[in-house]
Design a protein around this motif. Structure first.
Motif, PDB file in Angstrom:
ATOM      1  N   TYR A  68       0.583  -0.638  -4.400  1.00 43.36           N
ATOM      2  CA  TYR A  68      -0.089  -1.838  -4.896  1.00 43.36           C
ATOM      3  C   TYR A  68      -1.507  -1.847  -4.349  1.00 43.36           C
ATOM      4  O   TYR A  68      -1.904  -0.932  -3.603  1.00 43.36           O
ATOM      5  N   ASN A 108       9.677   6.234  -0.766  1.00 42.37           N
ATOM      6  CA  ASN A 108       9.334   5.283  -1.828  1.00 42.37           C
ATOM      7  C   ASN A 108       7.828   5.386  -2.064  1.00 42.37           C
ATOM      8  O   ASN A 108       7.032   5.151  -1.149  1.00 42.37           O
ATOM      9  N   ASN A 137       9.492  -5.147   0.754  1.00 41.19           N
ATOM     10  CA  ASN A 137       8.625  -4.573  -0.265  1.00 41.19           C
ATOM     11  C   ASN A 137       7.422  -5.496  -0.419  1.00 41.19           C
ATOM     12  O   ASN A 137       7.544  -6.635  -0.862  1.00 41.19           O
ATOM     13  N   LYS A 194       0.715   2.198 -11.009  1.00 42.04           N
ATOM     14  CA  LYS A 194       1.390   3.459 -11.324  1.00 42.04           C
ATOM     15  C   LYS A 194       0.452   4.653 -11.502  1.00 42.04           C
ATOM     16  O   LYS A 194       0.910   5.789 -11.609  1.00 42.04           O
ATOM     17  N   GLN A 247      -0.026   7.895  -2.056  1.00 47.59           N
ATOM     18  CA  GLN A 247       1.291   7.945  -2.682  1.00 47.59           C
ATOM     19  C   GLN A 247       2.152   9.061  -2.090  1.00 47.59           C
ATOM     20  O   GLN A 247       3.349   8.860  -1.822  1.00 47.59           O
ATOM     21  N   GLN A 279       6.016   3.677  -4.402  1.00 49.84           N
ATOM     22  CA  GLN A 279       5.433   2.552  -5.125  1.00 49.84           C
ATOM     23  C   GLN A 279       4.170   2.071  -4.408  1.00 49.84           C
ATOM     24  O   GLN A 279       4.153   1.917  -3.185  1.00 49.84           O
ATOM     25  N   PHE A 317       3.307  -3.285  -9.440  1.00 46.02           N
ATOM     26  CA  PHE A 317       3.067  -1.977  -8.854  1.00 46.02           C
ATOM     27  C   PHE A 317       1.993  -1.233  -9.651  1.00 46.02           C
ATOM     28  O   PHE A 317       1.915  -1.344 -10.868  1.00 46.02           O
TER      29      PHE A 317
END
Length: 268
Positions: A198, A194, A115, A139, A185, A196, A137
């Motif tokens: 950044y 996944n 990750n 969001k 995303q 998540q 992260f």
């Protein structure tokens, strides 16, 4: 040594693993989606199990069905190849819980380094310099805009569980953020299971240099010398050059080209 290994991948990655298993005298189990029932990796394997519909999220990312296929065929281990579930700490952990060997890092290691946002925080904790960017992260597009305003445009939105150039979008100005965030995303969700995200500052006029270290559970450890992976197309490496000539020239180092021995650099 294992008697039977399930290969949790498809295409070229699965073919290479299955061929190696055959050379080692180990039986292989392929998994496939409905769309891949006639694929080469299915034909090469000793057994094959359909694990879901055509979309990767329904098949190659379907943890429950893959583990069921492994236990149902009597496989003792699962080789994830690369991509898909190869960097899923949850998958590695469930393999262990079901008495299956995950051929790869421990779940804890994957969570730390697979990750990318966790890896950033681990490096920051140990005072290793990282590219300016998010501290957790991201969001929402609004949150991404706040971080981007701090580090400065252009920035990269990146999938925390991503790889292979997937789930990445460059954003040059605030007006591009909403669409870029949604696209990156969604791509991450489909390819890695996944979503998540950044964010990092885009660095220009830099080199992409890698050093790879491999260690097994018996304590054996080997390394590949540094590779210049800067030449890329669509964030996919085209050429990897080793040694990285520019560095060694600046250091006045002459490279030892004896590939049969561990690679070393020796000063003139």
């Amino acid at each position: 040594m294992f008697d039977k290994v399930l290969v949790a991948n498809r295409g070229e990655a699965a073919v290479r693993i299955i061929r190696t298993l055959k050379e080692m005298g180990i039986k292989s189990v392929a998994i496939y989606s409905v769309a891949d029932r006639d694929s080469l990796h299915v034909q090469l394997a000793d057994e094959a199990v359909c694990v879901g519909a055509s979309r990767p999220s329904d098949s190659y990312l379907n943890i429950k069905n893959i583990i069921s296929a492994a236990t149902g065929t009597g496989a003792q281990a699962i080789h994830p190849g690369y991509g898909f579930l190869s960097e899923s700490a949850e998958f590695a952990s469930l393999c262990a819980a079901c008495g299956l060997t995950f051929i790869g890092p421990k779940a804890e290691t994957i969570d730390q380094m697979g990750n990318k946002e966790h890896a950033r925080q681990l490096m920051i904790k140990h005072k290793v310099l990282v590219t300016p960017g998010s501290r957790d992260f991201i969001k929402s597009p609004e949150e991404a805009k706040k971080v981007a305003a701090e580090v400065g445009y252009p920035v990269l939105l990146k999938a925390a569980a991503g790889g292979g150039g997937k789930g990445i979008r460059q954003v040059k100005e605030p007006g591009e953020m909403a669409d870029a965030f949604s696209l990156a995303q969604n791509e991450a969700r489909l390819d890695f299971g996944n979503d998540q995200m950044y964010l990092e500052k885009v660095l220009t006029n830099v080199k992409h240099i890698e050093v790879q270290v491999i260690r097994d559970s018996f304590g054996s450890c080997v390394y590949f010398p540094e590779r210049d992976c800067s030449l890329q197309r669509r964030k996919q490496k085209v050429i990897e050059e080793s040694p990285f000539i520019l560095v060694w020239k600046r250091m006045g180092v002459k490279w030892n080209w004896n590939f049969l021995a561990p690679a070393r650099a020796s000063r003139q």
